[in-house]
Design a protein around this motif. Structure first.
Motif, mmCIF file in Angstrom:
data_model
loop_
_atom_site.group_PDB
_atom_site.id
_atom_site.type_symbol
_atom_site.label_atom_id
_atom_site.label_comp_id
_atom_site.label_asym_id
_atom_site.label_seq_id
_atom_site.Cartn_x
_atom_site.Cartn_y
_atom_site.Cartn_z
ATOM 1 N N ARG A 149 -35.600 84.838 173.592
ATOM 2 C CA ARG A 149 -36.606 85.310 172.644
ATOM 3 C C ARG A 149 -36.005 86.383 171.743
ATOM 4 O O ARG A 149 -34.976 86.959 172.041
ATOM 5 C CB ARG A 149 -37.839 85.823 173.353
ATOM 6 C CG ARG A 149 -37.688 87.154 174.038
ATOM 7 C CD ARG A 149 -39.032 87.608 174.652
ATOM 8 N NE ARG A 149 -38.970 88.959 175.121
ATOM 9 C CZ ARG A 149 -38.635 89.317 176.350
ATOM 10 N NH1 ARG A 149 -38.321 88.399 177.236
ATOM 11 N NH2 ARG A 149 -38.609 90.578 176.699
ATOM 12 N N ILE A 150 -36.681 86.607 170.650
ATOM 13 C CA ILE A 150 -36.342 87.692 169.734
ATOM 14 C C ILE A 150 -37.520 88.644 169.746
ATOM 15 O O ILE A 150 -38.642 88.258 169.395
ATOM 16 C CB ILE A 150 -36.086 87.161 168.310
ATOM 17 C CG1 ILE A 150 -34.907 86.193 168.322
ATOM 18 C CG2 ILE A 150 -35.833 88.319 167.347
ATOM 19 C CD1 ILE A 150 -34.681 85.482 167.002
ATOM 20 N N ASP A 151 -37.301 89.885 170.197
ATOM 21 C CA ASP A 151 -38.391 90.858 170.245
ATOM 22 C C ASP A 151 -38.679 91.455 168.879
ATOM 23 O O ASP A 151 -39.815 91.631 168.499
ATOM 24 C CB ASP A 151 -38.082 91.982 171.227
ATOM 25 C CG ASP A 151 -38.592 91.684 172.619
ATOM 26 O OD1 ASP A 151 -39.141 90.587 172.827
ATOM 27 O OD2 ASP A 151 -38.425 92.533 173.505
ATOM 28 N N GLN A 152 -37.624 91.811 168.176
ATOM 29 C CA GLN A 152 -37.811 92.348 166.829
ATOM 30 C C GLN A 152 -36.570 92.077 166.017
ATOM 31 O O GLN A 152 -35.485 91.935 166.552
ATOM 32 C CB GLN A 152 -38.171 93.842 166.871
ATOM 33 C CG GLN A 152 -37.122 94.773 167.456
ATOM 34 C CD GLN A 152 -36.151 95.319 166.428
ATOM 35 O OE1 GLN A 152 -36.395 95.245 165.235
ATOM 36 N NE2 GLN A 152 -35.053 95.852 166.880
ATOM 37 N N ALA A 187 -31.120 92.107 177.192
ATOM 38 C CA ALA A 187 -31.547 92.525 175.858
ATOM 39 C C ALA A 187 -30.326 93.001 175.081
ATOM 40 O O ALA A 187 -29.663 93.956 175.479
ATOM 41 C CB ALA A 187 -32.571 93.642 175.946
ATOM 42 N N PHE A 188 -30.026 92.320 173.989
ATOM 43 C CA PHE A 188 -28.943 92.723 173.094
ATOM 44 C C PHE A 188 -29.552 93.424 171.894
ATOM 45 O O PHE A 188 -30.377 92.856 171.193
ATOM 46 C CB PHE A 188 -28.145 91.502 172.626
ATOM 47 C CG PHE A 188 -27.255 90.922 173.676
ATOM 48 C CD1 PHE A 188 -25.908 91.236 173.707
ATOM 49 C CD2 PHE A 188 -27.768 90.076 174.638
ATOM 50 C CE1 PHE A 188 -25.083 90.700 174.683
ATOM 51 C CE2 PHE A 188 -26.947 89.536 175.616
ATOM 52 C CZ PHE A 188 -25.601 89.849 175.646
ATOM 53 N N ARG A 189 -29.141 94.674 171.660
ATOM 54 C CA ARG A 189 -29.595 95.426 170.500
ATOM 55 C C ARG A 189 -28.481 95.353 169.458
ATOM 56 O O ARG A 189 -27.332 95.679 169.750
ATOM 57 C CB ARG A 189 -29.913 96.854 170.911
ATOM 58 C CG ARG A 189 -31.130 96.891 171.871
ATOM 59 C CD ARG A 189 -31.265 98.162 172.668
ATOM 60 N NE ARG A 189 -30.184 98.446 173.599
ATOM 61 C CZ ARG A 189 -30.033 97.880 174.794
ATOM 62 N NH1 ARG A 189 -30.881 96.953 175.203
ATOM 63 N NH2 ARG A 189 -29.042 98.216 175.594
ATOM 64 N N LEU A 190 -28.840 94.882 168.269
ATOM 65 C CA LEU A 190 -27.849 94.589 167.235
ATOM 66 C C LEU A 190 -28.143 95.340 165.949
ATOM 67 O O LEU A 190 -29.311 95.563 165.603
ATOM 68 C CB LEU A 190 -27.849 93.091 166.921
ATOM 69 C CG LEU A 190 -27.704 92.127 168.092
ATOM 70 C CD1 LEU A 190 -28.051 90.712 167.664
ATOM 71 C CD2 LEU A 190 -26.293 92.195 168.647
ATOM 72 N N ASN A 191 -27.094 95.690 165.216
ATOM 73 C CA ASN A 191 -27.217 96.148 163.837
ATOM 74 C C ASN A 191 -25.878 95.952 163.145
ATOM 75 O O ASN A 191 -24.851 95.787 163.802
ATOM 76 C CB ASN A 191 -27.704 97.603 163.741
ATOM 77 C CG ASN A 191 -26.691 98.605 164.252
ATOM 78 O OD1 ASN A 191 -25.527 98.297 164.465
ATOM 79 N ND2 ASN A 191 -27.136 99.820 164.476
ATOM 80 N N GLY A 192 -25.925 95.920 161.834
ATOM 81 C CA GLY A 192 -24.691 95.745 161.073
ATOM 82 C C GLY A 192 -24.885 94.828 159.888
ATOM 83 O O GLY A 192 -26.000 94.660 159.393
ATOM 84 N N ARG A 193 -23.780 94.228 159.444
ATOM 85 C CA ARG A 193 -23.798 93.393 158.242
ATOM 86 C C ARG A 193 -23.203 92.017 158.500
ATOM 87 O O ARG A 193 -22.257 91.872 159.259
ATOM 88 C CB ARG A 193 -22.970 94.045 157.141
ATOM 89 C CG ARG A 193 -23.529 95.329 156.634
ATOM 90 C CD ARG A 193 -22.617 95.892 155.587
ATOM 91 N NE ARG A 193 -23.255 97.040 154.978
ATOM 92 C CZ ARG A 193 -22.930 97.527 153.819
ATOM 93 N NH1 ARG A 193 -21.959 96.977 153.125
ATOM 94 N NH2 ARG A 193 -23.555 98.569 153.332
ATOM 95 N N VAL A 194 -23.781 91.059 157.802
ATOM 96 C CA VAL A 194 -23.237 89.698 157.781
ATOM 97 C C VAL A 194 -23.075 89.340 156.309
ATOM 98 O O VAL A 194 -24.035 89.399 155.542
ATOM 99 C CB VAL A 194 -24.186 88.690 158.468
ATOM 100 C CG1 VAL A 194 -23.596 87.288 158.419
ATOM 101 C CG2 VAL A 194 -24.485 89.122 159.903
#
Length: 133
Positions: A6-9, A32-39
């Motif tokens: 699932r994707i929580d947010q 739970a993988f918490r992600l941020n950054g650029r693609v």
């Protein structure tokens, strides 16, 4: 093998060929993988500059994911020639391999045209630092 559960947010902004992942929380293998950054999407492929944090990782689960990704990529005409390049900086509370557990575990995963390189930047096994590639 369990896939994405699932994707929580998911909070992103986009401009032209840049997708800015402001924050995302996705669940895979009950983690739970918490992600941020650029693609960035370019003629060279998909360019990553991402940060990922997770409570813990087990090598067996990562190996399952990589095997499935290779199999699915080989079967997909759309992804067959897709090049993924760049870096994902991973911070995990622990990393388990066989009977060994490193706490904490930090690594830079570099996706290159020649293959994937993992540079372990912080890893403690029984209180000893064990960085390396």
């Amino acid at each position: 093998m369990d896939g994405l559960q699932r994707i929580d947010q998911f909070s992103v902004s986009a401009m032209q060929n840049l997708l800015n992942v402001e924050s995302a929380t996705v669940y895979w293998q009950n983690n739970a993988f918490r992600l941020n950054g650029r693609v960035t999407f370019s003629s060279a492929g998909v360019l990553l500059d991402m940060n990922a944090s997770v409570d813990g990782l087990q090598w067996g689960k990562i190996d399952e994911l990589m095997t499935a990704a290779r199999k699915n990529g080989a079967q997909s005409k759309q992804f067959k020639n897709l090049q993924v390049l760049g870096i994902v900086r991973v911070e995990a509370g622990f990393f388990g391999f066989d009977k060994f557990i490193w706490r904490p575990f930090h690594a830079d995963v570099n996706f290159k045209s020649s293959g994937t390189e993992v540079l372990v930047t912080r890893a403690e096994l029984c209180g000893m630092q064990t960085p390396g590639t």
